[in-house]
Scaffold this motif. Structure first.
Motif, mmCIF file in Angstrom:
data_model
loop_
_atom_site.group_PDB
_atom_site.id
_atom_site.type_symbol
_atom_site.label_atom_id
_atom_site.label_comp_id
_atom_site.label_asym_id
_atom_site.label_seq_id
_atom_site.Cartn_x
_atom_site.Cartn_y
_atom_site.Cartn_z
ATOM 1 N N UNK A 90 68.201 -21.234 19.343
ATOM 2 C CA UNK A 90 69.108 -22.324 19.717
ATOM 3 C C UNK A 90 68.590 -23.071 20.943
ATOM 4 N N UNK A 91 68.053 -22.334 21.905
ATOM 5 C CA UNK A 91 67.580 -22.956 23.148
ATOM 6 C C UNK A 91 66.327 -23.808 22.935
ATOM 7 N N UNK A 92 65.421 -23.365 22.075
ATOM 8 C CA UNK A 92 64.165 -24.087 21.868
ATOM 9 C C UNK A 92 64.268 -25.155 20.788
ATOM 10 N N UNK A 93 64.944 -24.861 19.698
ATOM 11 C CA UNK A 93 64.999 -25.795 18.567
ATOM 12 C C UNK A 93 66.183 -26.749 18.647
ATOM 13 N N UNK A 94 67.292 -26.275 19.163
ATOM 14 C CA UNK A 94 68.505 -27.077 19.227
ATOM 15 C C UNK A 94 68.332 -28.432 19.890
#
Length: 187
Positions: A90-94
């Motif tokens: 979530x942190x990298x792709x979101x």
């Protein structure tokens, strides 16, 4: 110096994807609906699909009774590694698809069913992010991890992060006499 950094990053992504490309005849190929744009975005996409399948297969292979296993007192449990990976998805792709991190605390998840579901849902966010990756949008910038990164940097760092933690998962599985997914098909 900067050229070596970018060249090194590209070489690392290509190195991660070689097994993915080599196994495509036996494994799921690059998604049909993903745009074919260049060697760089296609290689990053293939590397993502390859490592993601290994991580999810690890979550499925490890028996539920070993999710609380940790080989030493000061390291994460198997469950905590999976929760950490899901959170990082979530942190990298979101940010690259305009999706904020969920308010969910992944650390509270402990069971195999909860973590496998969270991992699949977080991977779906990354599937979208890698699915729209092109050379034309790779340099777009996004706020993440208290800084600003290009789309390509975020997505490559996600592949690297998953690869590092897959190494942990393999060790945990081997210590519990579970054959890791990357070895399972090799005789």
């Amino acid at each position: 110096m900067r050229r070596f950094g970018i060249a090194g990053l590209c070489a690392a992504v290509a190195g991660l994807a070689v097994p993915a490309i080599a196994q495509q005849k036996d494994a799921r190929p690059i998604r049909v609906d993903a745009p074919r744009t260049s060697l760089f975005s296609d290689v990053a996409r293939a590397a993502w699909y390859s490592i993601n399948e290994l991580v999810i297969a690890s979550a499925e292979r490890m028996p539920a009774e070993h999710y609380g296993f940790r080989p030493a007192r000061d390291v994460r449990t198997f469950a905590q590694i999976l929760a950490h990976i899901a959170d990082n998805h979530h942190a990298a792709c979101g940010p690259t698809i305009g999706r904020p991190r969920p308010d969910t605390s992944f650390d509270r998840l402990q069971t195999k069913d909860e973590l496998t579901k969270a991992l699949r849902e977080s991977a779906a966010v990354c599937d979208l992010a890698y699915g729209i990756l092109t050379d034309q949008n790779a340099a777009f910038r996004y706020p993440a991890f208290n800084s600003e990164y290009t789309r390509f940097a975020l997505l490559v760092s996600n592949i690297t992060h998953n690869s590092e933690h897959y190494g942990n998962l393999v060790t945990y599985m081997r210590l519990k006499a579970v054959v890791p997914p990357s070895t399972a098909g090799i005789k």
